[in-house]
Write a protein that holds these residues in place. Structure first.
Motif, PDB file in Angstrom:
ATOM      1  N   ASP A  51      39.903  54.389  41.968  1.00 44.44           N
ATOM      2  CA  ASP A  51      39.375  53.573  41.123  1.00 44.44           C
ATOM      3  C   ASP A  51      40.261  52.668  40.202  1.00 44.44           C
ATOM      4  O   ASP A  51      41.372  53.186  39.740  1.00 44.44           O
ATOM      5  CB  ASP A  51      38.770  54.474  40.110  1.00 44.44           C
ATOM      6  CG  ASP A  51      37.877  53.618  38.847  1.00 44.44           C
ATOM      7  OD1 ASP A  51      38.260  52.554  38.845  1.00 44.44           O
ATOM      8  OD2 ASP A  51      37.037  54.277  38.190  1.00 44.44           O
TER       9      ASP A  51
ATOM     10  N   GLY B 132      40.123  50.245  38.123  1.00 44.01           N
ATOM     11  CA  GLY B 132      39.982  50.376  36.732  1.00 44.01           C
ATOM     12  C   GLY B 132      40.756  51.366  36.006  1.00 44.01           C
ATOM     13  O   GLY B 132      41.275  51.088  35.119  1.00 44.01           O
TER      14      GLY B 132
ATOM     15  N   GLY C 239      36.314  49.086  41.983  1.00 39.55           N
ATOM     16  CA  GLY C 239      36.640  48.853  40.499  1.00 39.55           C
ATOM     17  C   GLY C 239      37.448  47.807  40.607  1.00 39.55           C
ATOM     18  O   GLY C 239      37.885  47.025  41.261  1.00 39.55           O
TER      19      GLY C 239
END
Length: 138
Positions: free
Chosen positions: A29, A31, A136
């Motif tokens: 991910d 983010g 992400g």
């Protein structure tokens, strides 16, 4: 004859499910700068470093293409890349000695892990194979 065909089909489905379950599922991910790993050995969540400003970590779904216990980057001053798992051209998941940067973007595009976690992931992928997904926004 029909029972044999159904029996063989059910064995094929069971074998397919078993082999799919044996693969390591790796999700990165961008983010949160975290890697989530599910394998026959367990589930893990580790901080990573992906591409810093001006660089990119590719998004998508990949498989492990090549594994190298120690790789040195020809592009970046022979930087050591222990336990490299190449998934898209020159992009790899690999260990880093810059562990203070983990949890925030810091790389030229590769996915960096602590040396300990990189060794653990490398061992799992070498034995089971892997599906690697990256999503992400940084």
């Amino acid at each position: 004859m029909r029972i044999n065909a159904l029996f063989l089909a059910s064995l094929f489905v069971a074998a397919s499910v078993q082999s799919a379950a044996a693969r390591v599922n790796v999700h990165i991910d961008l983010g949160s700068q975290r890697m989530y790993v599910n394998s026959a050995r367990g589930s893990y969540s580790w901080p990573v470093s992906t591409a810093r400003a001006g660089y990119r970590t590719p998004r998508g779904v990949f498989s492990a293409k090549a594994l190298q216990p120690m790789h040195y980057s020809a592009k970046y001053d022979n930087a050591p890349m222990p336990h490299s798992i190449f998934f898209n051209g020159g992009y790899a998941i690999h260990g880093t000695y810059a562990t203070r940067a983990l949890g925030r973007p810091a790389s030229h595009g590769c996915v960096r892990l602590s040396p300990w976690n990189a060794a653990r992931l490398y061992s799992m992928v070498r034995q089971e194979g892997a599906t690697i997904s990256i999503s992400g926004r940084r």
